[in-house]
Scaffold this active site. Structure first.
Site, PDB file in Angstrom:
ATOM      1  CG  ASN A   1      12.026 -48.391 -22.372  1.00 44.17           C
ATOM      2  OD1 ASN A   1      12.409 -48.758 -21.321  1.00 44.17           O
ATOM      3  ND2 ASN A   1      12.172 -48.756 -23.598  1.00 44.17           N
TER       4      ASN A   1
ATOM      5  CB  SER B   1       3.884 -47.216 -31.474  1.00 47.71           C
ATOM      6  OG  SER B   1       4.618 -48.281 -30.826  1.00 47.71           O
ATOM      7  NE  ARG B   2       6.161 -49.506 -38.457  1.00 50.42           N
ATOM      8  CZ  ARG B   2       5.539 -50.052 -39.570  1.00 50.42           C
ATOM      9  NH1 ARG B   2       4.853 -51.044 -39.746  1.00 50.42           N
ATOM     10  NH2 ARG B   2       5.388 -48.994 -40.675  1.00 50.42           N
ATOM     11  CB  SER B   3       5.421 -51.137 -29.166  1.00 50.49           C
ATOM     12  OG  SER B   3       6.730 -50.662 -29.236  1.00 50.49           O
TER      13      SER B   3
ATOM     14  CE1 TYR C   1      11.042 -47.131 -35.600  1.00 51.49           C
ATOM     15  CE2 TYR C   1       9.985 -47.396 -37.501  1.00 51.49           C
ATOM     16  CZ  TYR C   1       9.907 -47.353 -36.251  1.00 51.49           C
ATOM     17  OH  TYR C   1       8.594 -47.374 -35.591  1.00 51.49           O
TER      18      TYR C   1
ATOM     19  CE  LYS D   1      11.064 -43.321 -24.779  1.00 56.83           C
ATOM     20  NZ  LYS D   1      12.194 -44.116 -25.670  1.00 56.83           N
TER      21      LYS D   1
ATOM     22  N   GLY E   1      19.083 -35.728 -25.073  1.00 57.73           N
ATOM     23  CA  GLY E   1      17.785 -35.921 -24.555  1.00 57.73           C
ATOM     24  C   GLY E   1      17.359 -37.294 -24.084  1.00 57.73           C
TER      25      GLY E   1
ATOM     26  CB  THR F   1       7.025 -44.061 -26.775  1.00 64.27           C
ATOM     27  OG1 THR F   1       8.012 -43.489 -27.776  1.00 64.27           O
ATOM     28  CG2 THR F   1       5.582 -43.703 -27.313  1.00 64.27           C
TER      29      THR F   1
END
Ligand code: ATR
Length: 280
Positions: free
Chosen positions: A91, A16-18, A225, A70, A133, A66
């Site tokens: 989310n 995860s880039r969060s 991505y 969710k 989804g 994530t």
């Protein structure tokens, strides 16, 4: 006073880039927060959430959620935003004194990326949303709110597309948007905006729609991505569309979560260009 703590909970969550995005938001806005990541067992989301809330005398103020939690997150929240209710998925959770508030910032993140970063107005456009989804569910409400002319949802399992359309019928009518569910092999018309919200590329499957759904010069956006988005983006380019990945959506949905938690809007264009340089 302890520094406010947030995190992303998922399975998997290691890529995860969060955490990076929220750390940059915190630096750029001067907000004193910490943001981490937590792996929950597939049957252990509620337990992870309880543990987070109990940690360090309630230092945790909220979290992002994530895949695949969710839907469960929306069920565990005591209150939901209207868009999370429609999506039946959350989310973003905020830990309020009277319970958990759940929101879904995925769709508004998508809309903001398309309008602000891709520079395309949604009003009056024909939009094809592929998939039904969690990712598609989060996107549909904000796409309708943005005033598209027509939105078609197409999914491998047609009943799921029909159910999603049914749930959003009142909103579509209120916004005067034509909303239809169609089978993947029976999509009618060409679309200025085509959004891939399926997990097809993750399992190496073919692009699930015919290329004639792309109007000339259409925006073709994959919510993923990195390598997962390459197949769809290459297909779009080969058929005269403008490809876009989901990195801008990722930054914009994070910004909406940050705004919900901190009341401050972070500078997304800068963070997106920095992230693009890292992700490539
Ligand atoms: P997410 O939360 O990422 O949306 P999800 O809820 O599991 O994940 O949904 C995955 C979506 O990708 C669904 O729309 C799924 O179609 P089904 O509803 O028929 O399962 C779609 N999908 C997955 N693999 C696919 C494939 N090979 N071809 C077409 N659609 C696919």
């Amino acid at each position: 006073m302890n520094t406010a703590l947030y995190c992303v909970i998922g399975n998997p969550v290691e890529h995860s880039r969060s955490p990076w995005i929220h750390a940059r938001f915190a630096q750029l806005t001067g907000q004193p927060i910490e943001y981490g990541r937590r792996l929950a067992q597939l049957d252990g989301f509620a337990q992870s959430l309880r543990a987070l809330r109990a940690q360090d005398d309630g230092r945790a103020r909220g979290c992002n959620v994530t895949v695949p939690f969710k839907f469960e997150a929306a069920q565990l929240a005591q209150r939901l935003s209207a868009r999370a209710q429609l999506a039946q998925a959350a989310n973003t959770l905020r830990f309020d004194t009277d319970g958990i508030y759940g929101d879904n910032t995925d769709g508004i993140g998508l809309v903001n990326d398309i309008t602000a970063h891709a520079g395309i107005a949604l009003a009056g456009r024909d939009v094809l949303l592929i998939g039904a989804g969690g990712a598609a569910a989060g996107a549909l409400g904000p796409l309708l709110e943005a005033g598209a002319r027509r939105v078609v949802i197409a999914n491998r399992t047609p009943q799921k597309a029909a159910a999603l359309a049914q749930r959003h019928a009142a909103l579509a009518q209120m916004r005067q948007v034509q909303l239809q569910a169609q089978p993947l092999d029976g999509i009618t018309g060409a679309f200025a905006i085509v959004i891939n919200a399926t997990a097809a590329s993750l399992c190496g499957a073919a692009i699930p729609v015919r290329a004639d759904v792309l109007a000339p010069g259409a925006l073709a956006l994959d919510m993923m991505y990195g390598p997962a988005a390459h197949g769809f983006m290459t297909w779009a380019r080969e058929h005269g569309a403008a490809p876009r990945d989901g990195l801008g959506m990722l930054v914009e949905q994070a910004a909406q979560s940050f705004l919900l938690w901190r009341g401050v809007r972070p500078p997304t264009a800068q963070v997106l260009s920095e992230l693009r340089a890292i992700v490539g």
